[in-house]
Motif scaffolding. Structure first.
Motif, PDB file in Angstrom:
ATOM      1  N   ASP A   3       0.829  -1.204   0.000  1.00  0.00           N
ATOM      2  CA  ASP A   3       0.000   0.000   0.000  1.00  0.00           C
ATOM      3  C   ASP A   3       0.862   1.253   0.000  1.00  0.00           C
ATOM      4  N   LYS A 109       1.011   1.167  -4.102  1.00  0.00           N
ATOM      5  CA  LYS A 109      -0.063   2.083  -4.471  1.00  0.00           C
ATOM      6  C   LYS A 109       0.327   3.537  -4.256  1.00  0.00           C
ATOM      7  N   THR A 110       1.194   3.791  -3.258  1.00  0.00           N
ATOM      8  CA  THR A 110       1.628   5.160  -2.953  1.00  0.00           C
ATOM      9  C   THR A 110       3.112   5.175  -2.623  1.00  0.00           C
ATOM     10  N   TYR A 319      -5.119   7.128   1.248  1.00  0.00           N
ATOM     11  CA  TYR A 319      -5.215   7.193  -0.219  1.00  0.00           C
ATOM     12  C   TYR A 319      -5.165   5.787  -0.815  1.00  0.00           C
ATOM     13  N   LYS A 321      -6.184   3.108   0.479  1.00  0.00           N
ATOM     14  CA  LYS A 321      -7.467   2.438   0.763  1.00  0.00           C
ATOM     15  C   LYS A 321      -8.617   3.014  -0.055  1.00  0.00           C
ATOM     16  N   GLY A 322      -8.347   4.086  -0.794  1.00  0.00           N
ATOM     17  CA  GLY A 322      -9.404   4.726  -1.562  1.00  0.00           C
ATOM     18  C   GLY A 322     -10.265   5.673  -0.765  1.00  0.00           C
ATOM     19  N   LYS A 323      -9.824   6.039   0.436  1.00  0.00           N
ATOM     20  CA  LYS A 323     -10.601   6.908   1.308  1.00  0.00           C
ATOM     21  C   LYS A 323     -10.241   8.383   1.176  1.00  0.00           C
ATOM     22  N   LYS A 325      -9.807  11.218  -1.590  1.00  0.00           N
ATOM     23  CA  LYS A 325     -10.030  11.574  -2.987  1.00  0.00           C
ATOM     24  C   LYS A 325     -10.035  13.098  -3.102  1.00  0.00           C
TER      25      LYS A 325
END
Length: 550
Positions: A3, A109-110, A319, A321-323, A325
């Motif tokens: 992640d 992811k980041t 970010y 986790k998609g939380k 935006k």
């Protein structure tokens, strides 16, 4: 697949990795050196952690606390590992790495950039003359003395009054070198006043403001330097040149955020801070790339470095986790009294309080800083003194969507006109560095300028018998150096006697941080204690390898 990938394992990187892991993300931390801790490993002086831990720690102590916390998490630690390439593919970052196992790739992811900063060199300050041995940055000298046990100079001149230079002027003096003087081209010190006090004044090292080194002389080794006074335009004053015989020139002429990787990732760079533009989540202009610590902007306190690391790690995790935006960004505006502000922009939608770090251009007394939005003042904060050397911050909760924050100097009052003090000193109890002035009769002085009772106690003690914590190193049987300090302040006048004793010590067993090496050293009522854990004296494994095996 991770992640969060954290690049750099100094104080910012350690904090970011810990924060992201505790937030439930899979994390890898990548460090090119064999040891975690970054620059803190060689910063054996105290003064770290005053805000975060409410006590004075040395660099190794501060780092080791976070290393121990990191190793309790599931963070994947890669030391002695170099980042060769990074690219974004299909919403992920592919990092190409190299270590003793070969060349390999990982995906994340980041990315959190915690790459720290580097020192300006003699080539970047355009000193005329020869290029002999003996010209060294303060950080390099620090590594020579504190980690290698080598004294690079016997008689040296310091150019620049940055904090590392001030600290090394003291360190070299304690180890027996002669520091002839510190020469600063600006009209005020670049370092914190408490470092000017405890590093220069305590050891009678002169500071020459509005002076610089104009030439270096020497065939194989530095033999002498030419110093010159400068005017308000920083131009040499004719006839003010003089030469000083010395065997070394120590450079403390500024730090630059290390952002080669940020530029490779096409992040927009702030030309004032030399770090990436970021929002309140510490995310740069490329989504998924976060920045913290001294790679973002150069801090004066490691506590602030750590705080930015915690925040960057948390938001990188969110970010991933998609939380988190981001829908829109607007710049943060500030007036001409400030050098810069970080973050430089505000992202919407908002998620609560925003902390804004800033520096002023000049010294301001009794200043009030205000933050407004859509013409409404949201918060203001009073500061007794603001100095360019010190980072300050103000917390604000924005009220309006899509509206920029505006930061301004609301008010500055002049100093009160009153009698001149007969003595002044700088308090070193906390980062404020209060300038305490003494008025009236020397036998019964009146103290002004302190902010707390501890400051008053410090001043009363300091005018009678100045006392400081002695930080140094001792030798071990395998020729490594163990950082140590006295566990309480001792009289300055006893430093030489204690150092003579220290130089005769050889540690022959494994020790842990805080363990007593010598009790009541030289009858000072202070114990000499280890400030780092030293594993496996005869083995050859690094401290990180030993910790990871436990």
């Amino acid at each position: 697949m991770y992640d969060v990938a954290v690049i750099g394992a100094g104080p910012a990187g350690l904090a970011a990795a810990i924060s992201a892991s505790k937030n439930g993300s899979s994390v890898v931390i990548i460090e090119r050196e064999p040891e975690l801790g970054g620059i803190l490993k060689q910063c054996i002086h105290d003064g770290f952690g005053i805000i975060h831990f409410r006590k004075r720690l040395t660099g190794p102590e501060y780092a080791e606390i976070f290393i121990e916390e990191l190793l309790k998490t599931d963070v994947h630690v890669l030391t002695s590992t170099f980042l060769l390439d990074v690219r974004r593919e299909q919403g992920f970052f592919t990092l190409t790495l190299q270590n003793e196992k070969g060349i390999f790739s990982i995906r994340s992811k980041t990315i959190v950039l915690a790459t720290g900063c580097r020192e300006r060199t003699s080539r970047q300050v355009f000193i005329h003359g020869d290029r002999p041995a003996g010209i060294m940055t303060a950080g390099a000298a620090q590594r020579f003395v504190n980690m290698m046990g080598l004294l690079p100079f016997r008689r040296c001149v310091v150019l620049g009054s940055g904090d590392i230079g001030l600290i090394m002027a003291r360190r070299l003096t304690i180890e027996g070198a002669k520091v002839i003087g510190v020469y600063e081209i600006k009209f005020e010190p670049a370092g914190l006043l408490r470092n000017v006090s405890q590093c220069l004044h305590d050891f009678n090292i002169p500071l020459y403001l509005s002076h610089t080194v104009s030439k270096v002389f020497g065939k194989n080794r530095v033999e002498k330097v030419e110093v010159v006074r400068v005017d308000q335009n920083l131009s040499f004053v004719a006839g003010s040149e003089r030469t000083i015989e010395c065997d070394g020139l120590l450079l403390a002429v500024g730090l630059i955020p290390e952002n080669e990787l940020a530029e490779r990732l096409s992040l927009q760079i702030d030309q004032v801070t030399n770090g990436p533009f970021v929002d309140q989540y510490f995310m740069g202009t490329v989504e998924g790339v976060f920045s913290c610590g001294n790679s973002l902007h150069v801090h004066d306190l490691v506590d602030y470095v750590t705080w930015t690391g915690f925040e960057a790690g948390k938001w990188a995790s969110e970010y991933a986790k998609g939380k988190l935006k981001v829908q829109k960004r607007v710049p943060l505006k500030f007036d001409s009294s400030l050098q810069y502000c970080v973050p430089q922009m505000l992202s919407f939608p908002l998620t609560g309080k925003v902390r804004i770090y800033f520096r002023t251009k000049t010294k301001l007394v009794n200043a009030q800083i205000a933050v407004s939005q859509a013409g409404q003042e949201l918060v203001s904060k009073k500061f007794k003194i603001l100095r360019p050397q010190q980072i300050e911050f103000i917390d604000v909760t924005p009220r309006f969507e899509d509206e920029p924050l505006e930061m301004s100097l609301k008010h500055v009052s002049s100093l009160d006109e009153r009698e001149q003090p007969f003595k002044s000193l700088v308090c070193i109890v906390c980062p404020k560095g209060c300038e305490i002035e003494l008025y009236g009769d020397a036998s019964n002085p009146i103290f002004r300028g302190y902010s707390c009772e501890k400051g008053l106690e410090f001043a009363k003690q300091d005018i009678i018998n100045p006392r400081r914590v002695l930080c140094t190193t001792v030798l071990t049987k395998d020729a490594r150096l163990l950082p140590v300090r006295t566990d309480r302040e001792i009289p300055l006048e006893s430093f030489e006697k204690v150092m003579n004793r220290v130089k005769s010590i050889v540690v022959k067993k494994t020790v842990r941080r805080g363990e007593v090496i010598v009790e009541n050293i030289e009858n000072t009522n202070a114990n000499l204690v280890a400030t780092a854990t030293l594993y496996n004296l005869s083995g050859g494994r690094t401290n990180v390898e030993a910790r990871l095996e436990r």
